[in-house]
Design a protein around this motif. Sequence first.
Motif, mmCIF file in Angstrom:
data_model
loop_
_atom_site.group_PDB
_atom_site.id
_atom_site.type_symbol
_atom_site.label_atom_id
_atom_site.label_comp_id
_atom_site.label_asym_id
_atom_site.label_seq_id
_atom_site.Cartn_x
_atom_site.Cartn_y
_atom_site.Cartn_z
ATOM 1 N N GLU A 1 0.820 -1.197 0.000
ATOM 2 C CA GLU A 1 0.000 0.000 0.000
ATOM 3 C C GLU A 1 0.868 1.266 0.000
ATOM 4 O OE1 GLU A 1 -2.903 1.810 3.275
ATOM 5 O OE2 GLU A 1 -3.574 -0.144 2.518
ATOM 6 N N ILE A 2 1.891 1.267 0.851
ATOM 7 C CA ILE A 2 2.798 2.429 0.917
ATOM 8 C C ILE A 2 3.569 2.562 -0.391
ATOM 9 C CG2 ILE A 2 4.825 3.391 2.079
ATOM 10 C CD1 ILE A 2 3.780 2.058 4.670
ATOM 11 N N ALA A 3 4.059 1.443 -0.907
ATOM 12 C CA ALA A 3 4.810 1.459 -2.165
ATOM 13 C C ALA A 3 3.933 1.973 -3.304
ATOM 14 C CB ALA A 3 5.338 0.064 -2.472
ATOM 15 N N ASP A 4 2.713 1.490 -3.365
ATOM 16 C CA ASP A 4 1.795 1.938 -4.418
ATOM 17 C C ASP A 4 1.535 3.435 -4.323
ATOM 18 O OD1 ASP A 4 1.574 -0.607 -5.458
ATOM 19 O OD2 ASP A 4 -0.308 -1.059 -4.441
ATOM 20 N N LYS A 5 1.345 3.924 -3.109
ATOM 21 C CA LYS A 5 1.074 5.355 -2.913
ATOM 22 C C LYS A 5 2.202 6.221 -3.465
ATOM 23 C CE LYS A 5 0.760 8.826 0.701
ATOM 24 N NZ LYS A 5 0.934 9.070 2.115
ATOM 25 N N HIS A 6 3.443 5.762 -3.287
ATOM 26 C CA HIS A 6 4.613 6.534 -3.727
ATOM 27 C C HIS A 6 5.085 6.140 -5.126
ATOM 28 C CE1 HIS A 6 5.324 8.643 0.051
ATOM 29 N NE2 HIS A 6 5.007 7.521 0.675
ATOM 30 N N HIS A 7 4.398 5.171 -5.749
ATOM 31 C CA HIS A 7 4.794 4.653 -7.069
ATOM 32 C C HIS A 7 6.221 4.107 -7.025
ATOM 33 C CE1 HIS A 7 1.126 6.427 -8.534
ATOM 34 N NE2 HIS A 7 1.493 7.599 -8.027
ATOM 35 N N LYS A 8 6.493 3.341 -5.980
ATOM 36 C CA LYS A 8 7.800 2.736 -5.763
ATOM 37 C C LYS A 8 7.619 1.244 -5.506
ATOM 38 C CE LYS A 8 10.226 6.546 -5.920
ATOM 39 N NZ LYS A 8 11.266 6.746 -6.916
ATOM 40 N N SER A 9 8.728 0.513 -5.535
ATOM 41 C CA SER A 9 8.682 -0.908 -5.200
ATOM 42 C C SER A 9 8.765 -1.061 -3.675
ATOM 43 C CB SER A 9 9.856 -1.649 -5.856
ATOM 44 O OG SER A 9 11.072 -1.269 -5.233
ATOM 45 N N ILE A 10 8.423 -2.242 -3.207
ATOM 46 C CA ILE A 10 8.530 -2.521 -1.772
ATOM 47 C C ILE A 10 9.987 -2.384 -1.331
ATOM 48 C CG2 ILE A 10 8.304 -4.322 -0.020
ATOM 49 C CD1 ILE A 10 5.827 -5.303 -1.631
ATOM 50 N N ALA A 11 10.915 -2.847 -2.155
ATOM 51 C CA ALA A 11 12.341 -2.731 -1.821
ATOM 52 C C ALA A 11 12.748 -1.271 -1.657
ATOM 53 C CB ALA A 11 13.187 -3.405 -2.895
ATOM 54 N N GLN A 12 12.237 -0.393 -2.513
ATOM 55 C CA GLN A 12 12.567 1.028 -2.406
ATOM 56 C C GLN A 12 12.009 1.622 -1.117
ATOM 57 O OE1 GLN A 12 10.971 1.848 -6.368
ATOM 58 N NE2 GLN A 12 12.863 2.977 -6.799
ATOM 59 N N VAL A 13 10.828 1.203 -0.721
ATOM 60 C CA VAL A 13 10.251 1.693 0.534
ATOM 61 C C VAL A 13 11.108 1.234 1.711
ATOM 62 C CG1 VAL A 13 8.267 1.498 2.101
ATOM 63 C CG2 VAL A 13 7.904 1.915 -0.339
ATOM 64 N N SER B 1 17.136 4.889 -6.634
ATOM 65 C CA SER B 1 16.052 5.858 -6.805
ATOM 66 C C SER B 1 15.182 5.934 -5.545
ATOM 67 C CB SER B 1 15.209 5.478 -8.023
ATOM 68 O OG SER B 1 14.196 6.436 -8.219
ATOM 69 N N VAL B 2 15.795 6.313 -4.432
ATOM 70 C CA VAL B 2 15.065 6.412 -3.163
ATOM 71 C C VAL B 2 15.199 7.802 -2.533
ATOM 72 C CG1 VAL B 2 15.198 3.942 -2.664
ATOM 73 C CG2 VAL B 2 17.000 5.467 -1.846
ATOM 74 N N PHE B 3 15.722 8.747 -3.305
ATOM 75 C CA PHE B 3 15.940 10.090 -2.776
ATOM 76 C C PHE B 3 14.902 11.095 -3.269
ATOM 77 C CE2 PHE B 3 20.022 7.901 -2.842
ATOM 78 C CZ PHE B 3 20.369 8.002 -1.504
ATOM 79 N N ASP B 4 13.927 10.620 -4.042
ATOM 80 C CA ASP B 4 12.924 11.526 -4.593
ATOM 81 C C ASP B 4 11.573 11.407 -3.893
ATOM 82 O OD1 ASP B 4 12.389 8.997 -5.577
ATOM 83 O OD2 ASP B 4 11.998 9.658 -7.628
ATOM 84 N N LEU C 1 14.335 0.508 1.649
ATOM 85 C CA LEU C 1 15.577 1.290 1.617
ATOM 86 C C LEU C 1 15.342 2.703 2.134
ATOM 87 C CD1 LEU C 1 17.079 0.118 -1.788
ATOM 88 C CD2 LEU C 1 17.953 -0.396 0.505
ATOM 89 N N ARG C 2 14.201 3.295 1.777
ATOM 90 C CA ARG C 2 13.881 4.649 2.251
ATOM 91 C C ARG C 2 13.683 4.652 3.759
ATOM 92 N NH1 ARG C 2 15.099 9.692 0.939
ATOM 93 N NH2 ARG C 2 14.487 10.571 2.905
ATOM 94 N N TRP C 3 13.001 3.623 4.286
ATOM 95 C CA TRP C 3 12.798 3.487 5.728
ATOM 96 C C TRP C 3 14.153 3.402 6.427
ATOM 97 C CZ3 TRP C 3 14.030 -0.236 9.338
ATOM 98 C CH2 TRP C 3 13.374 -0.150 10.574
ATOM 99 N N ASP C 4 15.058 2.601 5.865
ATOM 100 C CA ASP C 4 16.408 2.507 6.418
ATOM 101 C C ASP C 4 17.077 3.882 6.456
ATOM 102 O OD1 ASP C 4 16.218 -0.237 6.765
ATOM 103 O OD2 ASP C 4 17.430 -0.740 5.014
ATOM 104 N N LEU C 5 17.029 4.605 5.349
ATOM 105 C CA LEU C 5 17.657 5.923 5.276
ATOM 106 C C LEU C 5 17.102 6.868 6.333
ATOM 107 C CD1 LEU C 5 17.826 6.551 1.431
ATOM 108 C CD2 LEU C 5 19.761 6.392 2.997
ATOM 109 N N GLN C 6 15.791 6.898 6.452
ATOM 110 C CA GLN C 6 15.163 7.811 7.397
ATOM 111 C C GLN C 6 15.420 7.416 8.848
ATOM 112 O OE1 GLN C 6 11.510 8.741 4.422
ATOM 113 N NE2 GLN C 6 11.104 9.253 6.540
#
Length: 72
Positions: free
Chosen positions: A1-13, A40-43, A15-20
């Motif tokens: 659901e979160i990935a779909d909202k951001h138009h990203k893959s689950i893996a990108q979400v 592509s996790v900085f946008d 990685l973004r969670w890790d970064l944050q």
Amino acid sequence: EIADKHHKSIAQVILRWDLQNGVVTIPKSTKEHRIVENASVFDFELTKEEMDLIDGLDQNHRVGPDPDNFDF
């Protein structure tokens, strides 16, 4: 659901969670499209609610060795 909202893959979400959370993560892939995707996790940024939702998935269960108690 979160990935779909951001138009990203689950893996990108993840990685973004890790970064944050300040977690150093070194993604690995031999496939060019995944290498590009991993970078592509900085946008986008996860909201506090999304971060809390992902935090709530923690079951305090390890699937590998504990790095704090590793027997060399």
